[in-house]
Motif scaffolding. Structure first.
Motif, mmCIF file in Angstrom:
data_model
loop_
_atom_site.group_PDB
_atom_site.id
_atom_site.type_symbol
_atom_site.label_atom_id
_atom_site.label_comp_id
_atom_site.label_asym_id
_atom_site.label_seq_id
_atom_site.Cartn_x
_atom_site.Cartn_y
_atom_site.Cartn_z
ATOM 1 N N ARG A 143 0.834 -1.215 0.000
ATOM 2 C CA ARG A 143 0.000 0.000 0.000
ATOM 3 C C ARG A 143 0.861 1.255 0.000
ATOM 4 O O ARG A 143 0.498 2.276 -0.586
ATOM 5 N N ARG A 144 1.995 1.202 0.649
ATOM 6 C CA ARG A 144 2.873 2.381 0.700
ATOM 7 C C ARG A 144 3.750 2.518 -0.539
ATOM 8 O O ARG A 144 4.384 3.545 -0.733
ATOM 9 N N SER A 145 3.831 1.466 -1.330
ATOM 10 C CA SER A 145 4.684 1.502 -2.520
ATOM 11 C C SER A 145 3.982 2.230 -3.662
ATOM 12 O O SER A 145 2.800 2.007 -3.901
ATOM 13 N N PRO A 146 4.677 3.096 -4.373
ATOM 14 C CA PRO A 146 4.048 3.808 -5.502
ATOM 15 C C PRO A 146 3.936 2.950 -6.765
ATOM 16 O O PRO A 146 3.243 3.328 -7.694
ATOM 17 N N ASP A 147 4.646 1.808 -6.792
ATOM 18 C CA ASP A 147 4.681 0.982 -7.993
ATOM 19 C C ASP A 147 3.474 0.055 -8.045
ATOM 20 O O ASP A 147 3.037 -0.489 -7.024
ATOM 21 N N LYS A 148 2.980 -0.131 -9.253
ATOM 22 C CA LYS A 148 1.857 -1.041 -9.457
ATOM 23 C C LYS A 148 2.304 -2.499 -9.418
ATOM 24 O O LYS A 148 1.552 -3.387 -8.989
ATOM 25 N N PHE A 149 3.536 -2.735 -9.879
ATOM 26 C CA PHE A 149 4.091 -4.090 -9.906
ATOM 27 C C PHE A 149 5.508 -4.036 -9.371
ATOM 28 O O PHE A 149 6.284 -3.150 -9.712
ATOM 29 N N GLY A 150 5.866 -4.982 -8.522
ATOM 30 C CA GLY A 150 7.203 -4.974 -7.964
ATOM 31 C C GLY A 150 7.436 -6.127 -7.013
ATOM 32 O O GLY A 150 6.792 -7.168 -7.110
ATOM 33 N N ARG A 151 8.340 -5.912 -6.047
ATOM 34 C CA ARG A 151 8.742 -6.977 -5.130
ATOM 35 C C ARG A 151 8.605 -6.511 -3.686
ATOM 36 O O ARG A 151 8.809 -5.330 -3.383
ATOM 37 N N VAL A 152 8.310 -7.459 -2.836
ATOM 38 C CA VAL A 152 8.397 -7.265 -1.393
ATOM 39 C C VAL A 152 9.577 -8.112 -0.942
ATOM 40 O O VAL A 152 9.441 -9.310 -0.662
ATOM 41 N N LYS A 153 10.755 -7.495 -0.906
ATOM 42 C CA LYS A 153 11.985 -8.249 -0.678
ATOM 43 C C LYS A 153 12.007 -8.898 0.705
ATOM 44 O O LYS A 153 12.602 -9.961 0.883
ATOM 45 N N GLU A 154 11.362 -8.228 1.697
ATOM 46 C CA GLU A 154 11.391 -8.776 3.055
ATOM 47 C C GLU A 154 10.756 -10.168 3.119
ATOM 48 O O GLU A 154 11.171 -11.008 3.922
ATOM 49 N N TYR A 155 9.762 -10.412 2.293
ATOM 50 C CA TYR A 155 9.048 -11.695 2.335
ATOM 51 C C TYR A 155 9.194 -12.487 1.033
ATOM 52 O O TYR A 155 8.489 -13.460 0.826
ATOM 53 N N ARG A 156 10.115 -12.037 0.171
ATOM 54 C CA ARG A 156 10.418 -12.741 -1.084
ATOM 55 C C ARG A 156 9.144 -12.975 -1.889
ATOM 56 O O ARG A 156 8.819 -14.103 -2.282
ATOM 57 N N LEU A 157 8.424 -11.888 -2.116
ATOM 58 C CA LEU A 157 7.170 -11.953 -2.850
ATOM 59 C C LEU A 157 7.168 -10.950 -4.003
ATOM 60 O O LEU A 157 7.717 -9.845 -3.874
ATOM 61 N N PHE A 158 6.539 -11.345 -5.116
ATOM 62 C CA PHE A 158 6.188 -10.403 -6.159
ATOM 63 C C PHE A 158 4.742 -9.963 -5.913
ATOM 64 O O PHE A 158 3.933 -10.742 -5.411
ATOM 65 N N TYR A 159 4.423 -8.728 -6.284
ATOM 66 C CA TYR A 159 3.052 -8.271 -6.100
ATOM 67 C C TYR A 159 2.580 -7.524 -7.344
ATOM 68 O O TYR A 159 3.365 -6.992 -8.121
ATOM 69 N N TYR A 160 1.271 -7.475 -7.478
ATOM 70 C CA TYR A 160 0.605 -6.653 -8.479
ATOM 71 C C TYR A 160 -0.665 -6.120 -7.832
ATOM 72 O O TYR A 160 -1.438 -6.889 -7.236
ATOM 73 N N LYS A 161 -0.879 -4.799 -7.937
ATOM 74 C CA LYS A 161 -2.030 -4.224 -7.244
ATOM 75 C C LYS A 161 -2.856 -3.361 -8.181
ATOM 76 O O LYS A 161 -2.342 -2.763 -9.131
ATOM 77 N N GLU A 162 -4.154 -3.336 -7.879
ATOM 78 C CA GLU A 162 -5.095 -2.435 -8.528
ATOM 79 C C GLU A 162 -5.797 -1.647 -7.426
ATOM 80 O O GLU A 162 -6.245 -2.224 -6.435
ATOM 81 N N VAL A 163 -5.870 -0.332 -7.618
ATOM 82 C CA VAL A 163 -6.402 0.546 -6.573
ATOM 83 C C VAL A 163 -7.628 1.277 -7.104
ATOM 84 O O VAL A 163 -7.603 1.838 -8.204
ATOM 85 N N THR A 164 -8.706 1.226 -6.314
ATOM 86 C CA THR A 164 -9.896 2.032 -6.589
ATOM 87 C C THR A 164 -10.090 2.999 -5.430
ATOM 88 O O THR A 164 -9.305 3.019 -4.471
ATOM 89 N N GLN A 165 -11.142 3.815 -5.498
ATOM 90 C CA GLN A 165 -11.380 4.770 -4.419
ATOM 91 C C GLN A 165 -11.659 4.069 -3.089
ATOM 92 O O GLN A 165 -11.409 4.621 -2.025
ATOM 93 N N ARG A 166 -12.144 2.863 -3.157
ATOM 94 C CA ARG A 166 -12.549 2.193 -1.937
ATOM 95 C C ARG A 166 -11.656 1.012 -1.576
ATOM 96 O O ARG A 166 -11.515 0.672 -0.400
ATOM 97 N N GLU A 167 -11.002 0.409 -2.565
ATOM 98 C CA GLU A 167 -10.439 -0.918 -2.324
ATOM 99 C C GLU A 167 -9.077 -1.082 -2.991
ATOM 100 O O GLU A 167 -8.775 -0.484 -4.012
ATOM 101 N N TYR A 168 -8.254 -1.910 -2.345
ATOM 102 C CA TYR A 168 -7.018 -2.428 -2.933
ATOM 103 C C TYR A 168 -7.258 -3.879 -3.311
ATOM 104 O O TYR A 168 -7.784 -4.663 -2.498
ATOM 105 N N LYS A 169 -6.889 -4.228 -4.528
ATOM 106 C CA LYS A 169 -6.868 -5.635 -4.912
ATOM 107 C C LYS A 169 -5.404 -5.972 -5.235
ATOM 108 O O LYS A 169 -4.789 -5.342 -6.095
ATOM 109 N N ILE A 170 -4.869 -6.956 -4.541
ATOM 110 C CA ILE A 170 -3.434 -7.266 -4.648
ATOM 111 C C ILE A 170 -3.260 -8.764 -4.870
ATOM 112 O O ILE A 170 -3.895 -9.582 -4.208
#
Length: 444
Positions: A143-170
């Motif tokens: 949620r704090r990352s400005p990138d739509k697609f990237g990595r969460v190095k702390e947990y060795r995960l790739f992520y992809y997110k979509e943001v609407t006014q109400r919801e995060y879908k990750i």
């Protein structure tokens, strides 16, 4: 020596080919990794599409004031039966980029829904060993990352997110998802590299054998040449030393007898000088940087002159020289080389023509070339010797009669013709005898 040469050739070829292949495969591997990485982003975006309807139903339930399925601020695992179902078998395959709903594909991903108003978070995972705290922490970082697609190095995960006014879908997936693909690519490229190097090794062995074959032939001819030249030099040197010894041991020898021994010594010395001059001439003609200034030369006059000079030799051997020399035929050459070609071929024919035979000399002209032809019908070059008689160090006289020369006359003529851009050919058969043809560049 040749084995070391072949070994060095193979090693150099393998090193060069291996370096080129390695660089190529590294570039190819990086390209494949980037392709997989880009494909992962596309796949993760597709993963979220089937959940749009569920997200809308959750939003409608919240607007109606219905109680949420989980407490606010907590992470809740949705029943895996709620995941999008597989496509019916009779349904056509989707186009690339469309959402697909293969259950096996979803088993690799974690899909998270986070409601910004209620802090409600729910997720679906194909594995039951996912810690809720890890999911919550990963969502906070995304949620704090400005990138739509990237990595969460702390947990060795790739992520992809979509943001609407109400919801995060990750969508999350473990590093191992792409690492397994990279490993497969590496194994595939390594296998191709090994097979390619094995193939190149076999090719290198074949090429090294082909490369060494002319060298082996040249070394063998040089050995034979050295043996022949040693014999040719040994005989006159022995004659000279023996004659001098006889003369020294008999100081009171009569003048007539002494003249006999000195004449023998003089003949042996001249024979040695002739051999040395031929070797020096051949070495000079084979000089890499040697050039010839060609000029307009009368081939007709050169052929007639050489025939006249060798008439006495032919008479001594009881051989007839017949001529058919056209008048006023000029070629681009040099006077020295033209005469040397003519005299060399006529002299060579006289050496091998038996007593009472005939040597034919002719000069003719076509549109582009002027041709010198020298034929002796009484001798034939064997088919084994014929392809080699112009080769350096080759004693082509072995097949006809022994000790007719040092084996350097025809190689010298061959080098001369190449220097003046002429072409020499030879044919030999029992019906026609031996025929040498030299085609000169015609000059009007």
């Amino acid at each position: 020596m040749l084995k070391n040469y072949r070994r060095q050739f193979v090693m150099s070829n393998m090193l060069l080919s291996g370096t080129v292949l390695l660089i190529t495969f590294i570039i190819l591997g990086v390209g494949m990794y980037r392709s997989d990485y880009s494909e992962l982003e596309n796949t993760m975006s597709i993963i979220l599409k089937p959940w749009n309807s569920q997200s809308q139903r959750s939003q409608e339930r919240t607007e109606r004031g219905d109680a949420p399925d989980i407490e606010q601020g907590s992470a809740h695992r949705v029943n895996t039966a709620d995941r999008p179902q597989s496509r019916p078998k009779n349904e056509p395959e989707p186009e690339r980029g469309e959402a697909f709903t293969d259950i096996d594909l979803y088993a690799n991903f974690i899909t998270v829904f986070y409601d910004q108003r209620t802090n409600e978070m729910s997720y679906i995972s194909g594995s039951d060993n996912i810690d809720d705290g890890i999911v919550s922490a990963a969502v906070d970082l995304v949620r704090r990352s400005p990138d739509k697609f990237g990595r969460v190095k702390e947990y060795r995960l790739f992520y992809y997110k979509e943001v609407t006014q109400r919801e995060y879908k990750i969508a999350f997936v473990d590093y191992s998802y792409i690492t397994s693909r990279v490993l497969k690519n590496v194994l595939f490229l390594t296998l191709v590299f090994i097979v390619s190097m094995a193939f190149i090794f076999q090719i290198s062995l074949k090429l090294s054998a082909d490369a060494v074959r002319p060298l082996e032939s040249a070394i063998e001819m040089e050995r034979n040449f050295v043996a022949d030249i040693s014999h040719d030099l040994k005989t006159p040197i022995t004659v000279v030393l023996t004659n001098n010894s006889i003369l020294k041991s008999n100081p009171d020898m009569p003048p007539d007898e002494r003249s006999q021994w000195t004449s023998s010594t003089d003949m042996a010395a001249k024979n040695m000088m002739k051999l040395v001059n031929e070797m020096l001439t051949l070495s000079s003609l084979e000089s890499i940087d040697r050039t010839v200034e060609k000029e307009r030369v009368s081939l007709s006059s050169a052929a007639e002159k050489c025939v006249l000079q060798l008439e006495s030799l032919a008479y001594e051997q009881n051989i007839t020289i017949t001529t058919d020399i056209a008048d006023d035929i000029f070629v681009l050459s040099t006077a020295e080389y033209t005469e040397r070609i003519c005299s060399g071929l006529i002299d060579n024919a006289l050496k091998y023509e038996p007593e009472g035979g005939v040597v034919e000399v002719s000069v003719s002209k076509s549109k582009r070339f002027a041709r010198l032809t020298v034929r002796n019908r009484g001798s034939v070059i064997s088919s084994d010797d014929l392809p080699h008689i112009f080769e350096r160090f080759y004693r082509g006289d072995k097949a006809r009669s022994p000790q007719k020369g040092h084996g350097l006359g025809l190689p010298i003529i061959k080098q001369i013709t190449e220097l003046i851009s002429a072409q020499i050919t030879v044919e030999s058969s029992p019906s026609t005898g031996t025929v040498f043809n030299v085609d000169f560049e015609s000059c009007e």
